[in-house]
Design a protein around this motif. Sequence first.
Motif, PDB file in Angstrom:
ATOM      1  N   UNK A  38     -46.866  -5.712 105.537  1.00 54.73           N
ATOM      2  CA  UNK A  38     -46.626  -6.979 106.232  1.00 54.73           C
ATOM      3  C   UNK A  38     -45.231  -6.983 106.866  1.00 54.73           C
ATOM      4  N   UNK A  39     -44.262  -6.435 106.160  1.00 52.82           N
ATOM      5  CA  UNK A  39     -42.904  -6.424 106.704  1.00 52.82           C
ATOM      6  C   UNK A  39     -42.797  -5.532 107.935  1.00 52.82           C
ATOM      7  N   UNK A  40     -43.458  -4.394 107.892  1.00 54.08           N
ATOM      8  CA  UNK A  40     -43.455  -3.503 109.059  1.00 54.08           C
ATOM      9  C   UNK A  40     -44.139  -4.176 110.244  1.00 54.08           C
ATOM     10  N   UNK A  41     -45.255  -4.833 109.960  1.00 56.16           N
ATOM     11  CA  UNK A  41     -45.981  -5.523 111.032  1.00 56.16           C
ATOM     12  C   UNK A  41     -45.135  -6.670 111.589  1.00 56.16           C
ATOM     13  N   UNK A  42     -44.481  -7.373 110.687  1.00 55.83           N
ATOM     14  CA  UNK A  42     -43.637  -8.483 111.099  1.00 55.83           C
ATOM     15  C   UNK A  42     -42.530  -8.030 112.035  1.00 55.83           C
ATOM     16  N   UNK A  43     -41.935  -6.875 111.739  1.00 55.97           N
ATOM     17  CA  UNK A  43     -40.868  -6.354 112.605  1.00 55.97           C
ATOM     18  C   UNK A  43     -41.366  -6.124 114.021  1.00 55.97           C
ATOM     19  N   UNK A  44     -42.560  -5.545 114.130  1.00 54.97           N
ATOM     20  CA  UNK A  44     -43.099  -5.245 115.458  1.00 54.97           C
ATOM     21  C   UNK A  44     -43.421  -6.537 116.209  1.00 54.97           C
ATOM     22  N   UNK A  45     -44.045  -7.461 115.500  1.00 57.70           N
ATOM     23  CA  UNK A  45     -44.436  -8.716 116.142  1.00 57.70           C
ATOM     24  C   UNK A  45     -43.196  -9.514 116.571  1.00 57.70           C
ATOM     25  N   UNK A  46     -42.170  -9.436 115.752  1.00 52.60           N
ATOM     26  CA  UNK A  46     -40.915 -10.121 116.075  1.00 52.60           C
ATOM     27  C   UNK A  46     -40.311  -9.577 117.370  1.00 52.60           C
ATOM     28  N   UNK A  47     -40.424  -8.274 117.582  1.00 48.10           N
ATOM     29  CA  UNK A  47     -39.927  -7.677 118.829  1.00 48.10           C
ATOM     30  C   UNK A  47     -40.681  -8.230 120.027  1.00 48.10           C
ATOM     31  N   UNK A  48     -41.949  -8.532 119.806  1.00 50.90           N
ATOM     32  CA  UNK A  48     -42.774  -9.000 120.922  1.00 50.90           C
ATOM     33  C   UNK A  48     -42.651 -10.497 121.158  1.00 50.90           C
ATOM     34  N   UNK A  49     -42.547 -11.242 120.088  1.00 50.34           N
ATOM     35  CA  UNK A  49     -42.651 -12.698 120.226  1.00 50.34           C
ATOM     36  C   UNK A  49     -41.383 -13.456 119.868  1.00 50.34           C
ATOM     37  N   UNK A  50     -40.376 -12.733 119.420  1.00 51.35           N
ATOM     38  CA  UNK A  50     -39.188 -13.437 118.965  1.00 51.35           C
ATOM     39  C   UNK A  50     -39.316 -13.796 117.503  1.00 51.35           C
TER      40      UNK A  50
END
Length: 162
Positions: A38-50
């Motif tokens: 979840x943390x790895x996924x969160x990092x990627x999504x954060x790059x995309x969506x803020x």
Amino acid sequence: MRSVPDAEMELLRQHGVQITAQRLALLRVVAEQPHATADELGDVVREQLGSISRQAVYDSLGVLVDKNLIRRIQPAGSAARYESRVGDNHHHLICRTCRTMFDVDCAVGEVPCLTADDNHGFEVDEAEVIYWGRCPTCRADAQTDDPTDPTKQPRQKSKETS
Ligand SMILES: [Zn+2]
Ligand SMILES: [Zn+2]
């Protein structure tokens, strides 16, 4: 890069999931990076969506898991991993050393794959198997570590995964 595939939107709609940017992004990233935490996924999504809170990532993943759009795998001693390959009762191989995870097809090709010796009257609909071992890379490392010692003495050498 920015083209949001309608397939994912359609998938959410079909499963009755309210469409949000976070859920769409997570669904896409889980498909691109199987077995991420979840943390790895969160990092990627954060790059995309803020900025997105950790809790929001967990909540969205929970909704997607509940709706069977993604699958959560919880190996012992490790954070949960997520993948978009659902519904085929496939299994996993995990390396004890580096924790790399591989998909392996269902041994039989249909659920529940394994037949319990005694099912205690249950109607079994799933068998979740994790094969633990050492991946080829870690085996090769171990061999170069001690070529002469078959007794496998634990090495205290710190292992940097490259
Ligand atoms: Zn390994
Ligand atoms: Zn998998």
